[in-house]
Motif scaffolding. Structure first.
Motif, PDB file in Angstrom:
ATOM      1  N   ASP A 266       0.812  -1.213   0.000  1.00 21.63           N
ATOM      2  CA  ASP A 266       0.000   0.000   0.000  1.00 21.63           C
ATOM      3  C   ASP A 266       0.849   1.269   0.000  1.00 21.63           C
ATOM      4  O   ASP A 266       0.516   2.242   0.667  1.00 21.63           O
ATOM      5  CB  ASP A 266      -0.915  -0.011   1.240  1.00 21.63           C
ATOM      6  CG  ASP A 266      -0.114  -0.154   2.528  1.00 21.63           C
ATOM      7  OD1 ASP A 266       1.077  -0.482   2.445  1.00 21.63           O
ATOM      8  OD2 ASP A 266      -0.677   0.066   3.609  1.00 21.63           O
ATOM      9  N   THR A 267       1.971   1.209  -0.723  1.00 15.11           N
ATOM     10  CA  THR A 267       2.863   2.376  -0.668  1.00 15.11           C
ATOM     11  C   THR A 267       2.432   3.477  -1.639  1.00 15.11           C
ATOM     12  O   THR A 267       2.839   4.612  -1.493  1.00 15.11           O
ATOM     13  CB  THR A 267       4.317   1.970  -0.966  1.00 15.11           C
ATOM     14  OG1 THR A 267       4.300   1.189  -2.142  1.00 15.11           O
ATOM     15  CG2 THR A 267       4.907   1.170   0.177  1.00 15.11           C
ATOM     16  N   ASP A 268       1.619   3.129  -2.622  1.00 13.83           N
ATOM     17  CA  ASP A 268       1.135   4.150  -3.554  1.00 13.83           C
ATOM     18  C   ASP A 268      -0.020   4.898  -2.853  1.00 13.83           C
ATOM     19  O   ASP A 268      -1.169   4.426  -2.830  1.00 13.83           O
ATOM     20  CB  ASP A 268       0.642   3.465  -4.836  1.00 13.83           C
ATOM     21  CG  ASP A 268       0.198   4.455  -5.889  1.00 13.83           C
ATOM     22  OD1 ASP A 268      -0.144   5.597  -5.518  1.00 13.83           O
ATOM     23  OD2 ASP A 268       0.196   4.088  -7.081  1.00 13.83           O
ATOM     24  N   LYS A 269       0.330   6.050  -2.287  1.00 15.55           N
ATOM     25  CA  LYS A 269      -0.642   6.749  -1.433  1.00 15.55           C
ATOM     26  C   LYS A 269      -1.878   7.205  -2.197  1.00 15.55           C
ATOM     27  O   LYS A 269      -2.973   7.250  -1.651  1.00 15.55           O
ATOM     28  CB  LYS A 269       0.028   7.963  -0.773  1.00 15.55           C
ATOM     29  CG  LYS A 269       0.975   7.575   0.333  1.00 15.55           C
ATOM     30  CD  LYS A 269       1.217   8.760   1.281  1.00 15.55           C
ATOM     31  CE  LYS A 269       2.288   8.441   2.298  1.00 15.55           C
ATOM     32  NZ  LYS A 269       3.648   8.322   1.707  1.00 15.55           N
ATOM     33  N   GLU A 270      -1.655   7.586  -3.462  1.00 13.91           N
ATOM     34  CA  GLU A 270      -2.784   8.085  -4.259  1.00 13.91           C
ATOM     35  C   GLU A 270      -3.806   6.987  -4.539  1.00 13.91           C
ATOM     36  O   GLU A 270      -5.003   7.198  -4.422  1.00 13.91           O
ATOM     37  CB  GLU A 270      -2.279   8.566  -5.635  1.00 13.91           C
ATOM     38  CG  GLU A 270      -1.210   9.606  -5.583  1.00 13.91           C
ATOM     39  CD  GLU A 270      -1.827  10.984  -5.654  1.00 13.91           C
ATOM     40  OE1 GLU A 270      -2.322  11.310  -6.738  1.00 13.91           O
ATOM     41  OE2 GLU A 270      -1.809  11.708  -4.627  1.00 13.91           O
ATOM     42  N   ARG A 271      -3.288   5.819  -4.920  1.00 13.88           N
ATOM     43  CA  ARG A 271      -4.192   4.776  -5.417  1.00 13.88           C
ATOM     44  C   ARG A 271      -4.636   3.768  -4.355  1.00 13.88           C
ATOM     45  O   ARG A 271      -5.642   3.085  -4.543  1.00 13.88           O
ATOM     46  CB  ARG A 271      -3.551   4.070  -6.612  1.00 13.88           C
ATOM     47  CG  ARG A 271      -3.415   5.016  -7.814  1.00 13.88           C
ATOM     48  CD  ARG A 271      -2.651   4.390  -8.944  1.00 13.88           C
ATOM     49  NE  ARG A 271      -3.272   3.165  -9.421  1.00 13.88           N
ATOM     50  CZ  ARG A 271      -2.609   2.031  -9.651  1.00 13.88           C
ATOM     51  NH1 ARG A 271      -1.313   1.974  -9.436  1.00 13.88           N
ATOM     52  NH2 ARG A 271      -3.236   0.969 -10.092  1.00 13.88           N
ATOM     53  N   SER A 272      -3.874   3.660  -3.264  1.00 15.84           N
ATOM     54  CA  SER A 272      -4.270   2.693  -2.229  1.00 15.84           C
ATOM     55  C   SER A 272      -5.400   3.265  -1.388  1.00 15.84           C
ATOM     56  O   SER A 272      -5.352   4.420  -0.991  1.00 15.84           O
ATOM     57  CB  SER A 272      -3.093   2.384  -1.300  1.00 15.84           C
ATOM     58  OG  SER A 272      -2.041   1.849  -2.036  1.00 15.84           O
TER      59      SER A 272
END
Ligand code: GLU
Length: 453
Positions: free
Chosen positions: A42-48
């Motif tokens: 879940d490191t992609d803050k925008e998409r997670s």
């Protein structure tokens, strides 16, 4: 001990392909008396999104896939990943690079002009640049030789190291990249067997090299061939790329979906029906097919029909009520009605949709049926005698048979209109069973309504 993991990015709901990957990882762990872990990447803050974390957890729960530890959230481990990236930098396995967008674009354009594969050309590899904020860290990918591993499904896979470049492990904003974090987490979680889609094969080569540099034990890898649509194309929403929880909503049983999913690319002799319990004992990766499998809605429906009919009427009543609110306990002989409908149904919802005539009078007038008006007398006669008989399965069947013979009728001449009168539908279960379940009073009432002017 075998430890596997499922590592979804919570950027969407769990779909069929992901669910199969999770199931195979789970089964492999259990069949080897090992552990199955879950890691949210879940490191992609925008998409997670939290919403997807929840729906993935719910989907796994519905599929009865149990975790042996709390889920790991990759976003909470970023500092650790960063530290290890700098460790590799200090040890000379990674280097700082200050190439800006302009330099990289020029590099790419020149390579394309020379018909070369565009990739980072190692410009700063040997420059010993001192890291400063805003720079990236690149992994020193071996220049010579081949990267290879023995895939547990696909066999030996080797790629010449020339095909790779010195990929980034730490971005200019200080965040670690997927290939680095995934490798570190697999190491930290002591994963022994990585089972995932074959779209990750290139990543596996990168991650093996990172793990090597980290001095970690390299896990085994198993790459699952894709699930394709019946057309051979990528799965679209229409043919299976839908949320696993939508299957639940549409009235599929998790046991049926699991059985269907496991047979999607895995076989065990001629057997077709497998309980989850049995699968956790017999599942083996060497029975996984190495070519892509195709989604089949018909086969999924076939499994669902099979599993619906393995349930008792009490279980069916409960599940149909849960799913659509239709309560078979409200009608006389609800248990017989639901078992009868389950025979021809592909889903809980279909049972509910079909059942309307058990709850409401269809109110069909004989005249609307376009039948020879002479037949009206026959139906009146049928009704009259019906009043007299015992409403047991055998006596109803005997009566229908005798009535047909006495009036020289073929079954459809009586059965077709009668089915419509009783149910409002052309396709419904057998007449004798319908009469039995509706009961004498309701059956007579419907036929009389139909014949009344
Ligand atoms: N997060 C990756 C994905 O959802 C999976 C990575 C992995 O299994 O290593 O495709």
């Amino acid at each position: 001990m075998i430890i596997t993991r499922f590592a979804p990015s919570p950027t969407g709901h769990l779909h069929l392909g992901g669910a199969r990957t999770a199931l195979f990882s789970y089964l492999f762990a259990k069949a080897n008396k090992g552990k199955f872990l879950l890691r949210f990447e879940d490191t992609d803050k925008e998409r997670s999104k939290e919403e997807y974390v929840e729906s993935i957890l719910k989907s796994l729960d519905w599929m009865k896939i149990k975790l042996d530890s709390d889920p790991v959230y990759q976003s909470r481990l970023v500092n650790k990943h960063k530290e290890l990236a700098f460790d590799l930098y200090k040890k000379g396995f990674a280097y700082a690079c200050d190439c800006n967008e302009k330099t990289l674009t020029k590099m790419r354009e020149e390579q394309i002009a020379k018909r070369q594969k565009p990739k980072y050309n190692g410009l700063n590899r040997n420059r010993n640049i001192k890291y400063e904020e805003g720079m990236v860290l690149r992994f020193k990918f071996p220049l010579k030789g081949v990267s290879k591993f023995n895939d547990l499904i696909l066999g030996d896979i080797a790629i010449n190291n020339k095909e790779f470049d010195d990929f980034i492990i730490l971005r200019s904003d200080g965040s670690p990249t997927y290939n680095f974090s995934a490798a570190v987490d697999d190491m930290d979680m002591n994963i022994t067997t990585v089972i995932r889609g074959d779209d990750h094969i290139t990543n596996t080569h990168k991650q093996i090299n990172v793990l090597d540099a980290l001095g970690a034990t390299i896990p085994s890898y198993a790459h699952l061939p894709m699930v394709l649509a019946e057309s051979g194309k990528r799965l679209s929403k229409r043919d299976g790329a839908k949320d696993i929880l939508d299957y639940k909503k549409d009235g599929y049983l998790s046991d049926a979906l699991i059985n269907y999913l496991v047979r999607l690319g895995w076989s065990y002799g001629e057997e077709e029906i497998f309980s989850l319990d049995k699968l956790t004992k017999i599942f083996k990766l060497d029975h996984v097919n190495s070519s892509p499998s195709k989604y089949s809605q018909d086969l999924l429906d076939w499994y669902n029909n099979k599993y619906l009919n393995l349930l008792t009427s009490e279980e069916l009543i409960l599940k149909v009520k849960e799913n659509s609110g239709t309560d078979f306990n409200q009608i006389d002989k609800g248990d017989l009605a639901i078992s009868l409908l389950a025979k021809g149904a592909n889903s809980l919802n279909q049972i509910s949709d079909e059942s309307i005539y058990f709850f409401e009078e269809p109110k069909i007038k004989f005249d609307s049926l376009n039948i020879d008006t002479n037949k009206r007398k026959l139906f009146a006669e049928f009704n009259k005698q019906l009043k007299e008989i015992d409403f047991e399965k055998i006596s109803i069947e005997r009566y229908i048979k005798e009535f047909l013979q006495a009036n020289d009728l073929k079954f459809p001449e009586l059965g077709k209109p009668l089915r419509i009168i009783l149910t409002g539908k052309e396709n419904a279960p057998s007449i004798s069973e319908l009469l039995l379940i509706l009961g004498k009073e309701t059956s007579l009432k419907r036929i009389e309504y139909s014949l009344d002017d």
